[in-house]
Design a protein around this motif. Structure first.
Motif, PDB file in Angstrom:
ATOM      1  N   PRO A  19       0.840  -1.210   0.000  1.00 17.76           N
ATOM      2  CA  PRO A  19       0.000   0.000   0.000  1.00 17.76           C
ATOM      3  C   PRO A  19       0.868   1.250   0.000  1.00 17.76           C
ATOM      4  CG  PRO A  19       0.108  -0.917   2.201  1.00 17.76           C
ATOM      5  CD  PRO A  19       0.810  -1.913   1.298  1.00 17.76           C
ATOM      6  N   GLN A  20       0.243   2.373  -0.302  1.00 19.29           N
ATOM      7  CA  GLN A  20       0.971   3.630  -0.248  1.00 19.29           C
ATOM      8  C   GLN A  20       1.384   3.927   1.194  1.00 19.29           C
ATOM      9  OE1 GLN A  20       1.971   5.944  -2.730  1.00 19.29           O
ATOM     10  NE2 GLN A  20       3.099   6.690  -0.946  1.00 19.29           N
ATOM     11  N   PRO A  21       2.695   3.997   1.464  1.00 18.43           N
ATOM     12  CA  PRO A  21       3.118   4.306   2.830  1.00 18.43           C
ATOM     13  C   PRO A  21       3.008   5.807   3.093  1.00 18.43           C
ATOM     14  CG  PRO A  21       5.039   4.041   1.439  1.00 18.43           C
ATOM     15  CD  PRO A  21       3.837   3.749   0.573  1.00 18.43           C
ATOM     16  N   PRO A  22       2.869   6.188   4.342  1.00 19.69           N
ATOM     17  CA  PRO A  22       2.839   7.617   4.658  1.00 19.69           C
ATOM     18  C   PRO A  22       4.226   8.228   4.535  1.00 19.69           C
ATOM     19  CG  PRO A  22       2.816   6.337   6.673  1.00 19.69           C
ATOM     20  CD  PRO A  22       2.710   5.344   5.543  1.00 19.69           C
ATOM     21  N   CYS A  23       4.252   9.513   4.258  1.00 22.30           N
ATOM     22  CA  CYS A  23       5.517  10.242   4.244  1.00 22.30           C
ATOM     23  C   CYS A  23       5.965  10.458   5.687  1.00 22.30           C
ATOM     24  CB  CYS A  23       5.341  11.581   3.526  1.00 22.30           C
ATOM     25  SG  CYS A  23       6.848  12.570   3.459  1.00 22.30           S
ATOM     26  N   LEU A  24       7.195  10.027   5.993  1.00 21.35           N
ATOM     27  CA  LEU A  24       7.705  10.138   7.354  1.00 21.35           C
ATOM     28  C   LEU A  24       8.302  11.507   7.639  1.00 21.35           C
ATOM     29  CD1 LEU A  24       9.602   6.732   7.645  1.00 21.35           C
ATOM     30  CD2 LEU A  24       7.286   7.255   8.434  1.00 21.35           C
ATOM     31  N   ALA A  68       7.256   5.251  -3.854  1.00 27.33           N
ATOM     32  CA  ALA A  68       7.673   4.507  -2.657  1.00 27.33           C
ATOM     33  C   ALA A  68       7.023   3.138  -2.578  1.00 27.33           C
ATOM     34  CB  ALA A  68       7.340   5.315  -1.405  1.00 27.33           C
ATOM     35  N   ARG A  69       6.108   2.824  -3.501  1.00 24.05           N
ATOM     36  CA  ARG A  69       5.353   1.575  -3.408  1.00 24.05           C
ATOM     37  C   ARG A  69       6.087   0.363  -3.993  1.00 24.05           C
ATOM     38  NH1 ARG A  69      -1.003   2.385  -4.540  1.00 24.05           N
ATOM     39  NH2 ARG A  69      -0.966   0.329  -3.530  1.00 24.05           N
ATOM     40  N   PHE A  70       7.258   0.590  -4.578  1.00 25.38           N
ATOM     41  CA  PHE A  70       8.051  -0.546  -5.060  1.00 25.38           C
ATOM     42  C   PHE A  70       8.715  -1.305  -3.910  1.00 25.38           C
ATOM     43  CE2 PHE A  70       8.282   2.617  -8.547  1.00 25.38           C
ATOM     44  CZ  PHE A  70       7.744   1.862  -9.575  1.00 25.38           C
TER      45      PHE A  70
END
Length: 364
Positions: A19-24, A68-70
């Motif tokens: 899934p799309q991770p949040p921006c940290l 970032a989803r790779f």
């Protein structure tokens, strides 16, 4: 007739593994002065994970959260950043104009920026370097300059940037197109995209088509003296951007051109690409092959679409042959039934599989 399902069939869509991770975290890092350049960066995934430096394409592209989803967000610490003049980096071509944005904007500058970003984010030791298209070019150039900082290279849509590679994409049958628009007088991407090719050439006069890249560069370099000249410059930028954006997909989506049809993105993308192409990418001729031993000492993974018309498969073939001649096989070499875009399903899934299958990085 509705061809939307066919057009969507090659895209990753809902088939992402993660899934799309949040921006940290995000920010701007000042990397140069006179003029001041600030690059925009974002972090995703595991803050304590294996670092991945993501290099976007172009030159002149930008990053997006979907990139970032790779990566497995529990395993990897993913760094995205917009290169000089691109995206949210400052000065931006669209907002500040090409004068400031293209000053001190070379491959050597970008390599230096990666080092400064590493230091700023306290990345020590080796990291994974992940790049597609121009990002693969920059990844290899960076690896030659800083091999100890590269745990692996993950390269998609290899772009070597030799004159014949650029001629395939931008010159083709342009010089004879007026008299014979469907004549197969030279190799080129125009063969599979005649309508889009016509749009690219129709911006130019017959005389200007003798050197398509130089003619577009002249339009981009022009200081408009009238509304008509400004309109031509904008039309040229959007047309240049759309040409590459549309043909990046094996099944083009003419009705949804995404960012490539947006004026601000197109200005950045077209003017920075033309700047780099006019200067041979600021990379010496034969640089990758002259330094193939350095590249061969780094684990390399390659994913390339069989139907890639932006960077034909021959470019990956040349690199793989050189690595083999240097005594090294790529750790993985995947030829997908896809085009150029990383967002085509087979390319995206192959890249994710490469990252999932990577041997754990042992860090000091």
């Amino acid at each position: 007739m509705d061809f939307s399902r066919l057009q969507a069939s090659s895209k990753i869509g809902d088939a992402w593994v993660y899934p799309q991770p949040p921006c940290l975290n995000f920010g701007w890092l000042e990397v140069d002065v006179d003029p001041a350049h600030r690059i925009y960066w974002e972090e995703y995934g595991n803050p304590a994970g294996e670092p991945v430096m993501f290099l976007h394409g172009g030159p002149g592209g930008a990053c997006a959260p979907a990139m970032a989803r790779f990566f497995d967000p529990l395993r990897y610490r993913v760094v995205l950043f917009d290169q000089r003049g691109c995206g949210k980096s400052e000065p931006n071509v669209a907002s500040a104009g090409p004068g400031a944005a293209l000053a001190k904007n070379t491959t050597a500058n970008l390599i230096g920026d990666i080092e400064k970003l590493r230091d700023h984010l306290a990345i020590t030791g080796a990291m994974h370097v992940f790049g597609g298209s121009w990002g693969s070019t920059l990844a290899m150039a960076y690896a030659i300059a800083h091999p100890a900082h590269c745990a692996s290279l993950i390269l998609r849509g290899i772009f070597l940037g030799a004159p014949e590679d650029l001629d395939y994409l931008y010159q083709g049958n342009a010089a004879t197109w007026q008299a014979n628009p469907y004549g197969l007088t030279a190799p080129g991407a125009y063969i599979k995209y005649p309508g889009e090719w016509a749009a690219l050439l129709n911006v130019l006069t017959p005389a200007e088509r003798g050197d398509v890249m130089a003619s577009y560069k002249a339009i981009f370099d022009m200081v408009p003296a009238s509304a008509a000249e400004k309109a031509r410059q904008m039309e040229a930028a959007v047309t240049w951007s759309l040409w590459e954006g549309v043909i990046s997909n094996m099944i083009p989506e003419a009705a949804d051109t995404g960012k490539f049809g947006e004026a601000d993105f197109a200005l950045c993308f077209a003017q920075i690409e033309a700047h780099y192409f006019a200067n041979s990418l600021f990379i010496p001729a034969g640089h990758f092959f002259d330094n193939i031993a350095t590249l061969a000492a780094i684990p390399i993974h390659i994913v390339h679409g069989r139907f890639d018309e932006v960077c034909p498969l021959t470019q990956a073939s040349r690199l793989v042959e050189a690595l083999r001649a240097a005594g090294t096989e790529p750790v993985s070499y995947v030829v997908t039934n896809a085009g150029h875009s990383a967002m085509e399903r087979e390319n995206a899934l192959a890249l994710t599989a490469v990252m999932d299958g990577m041997a754990p990085l042992v860090r000091a």
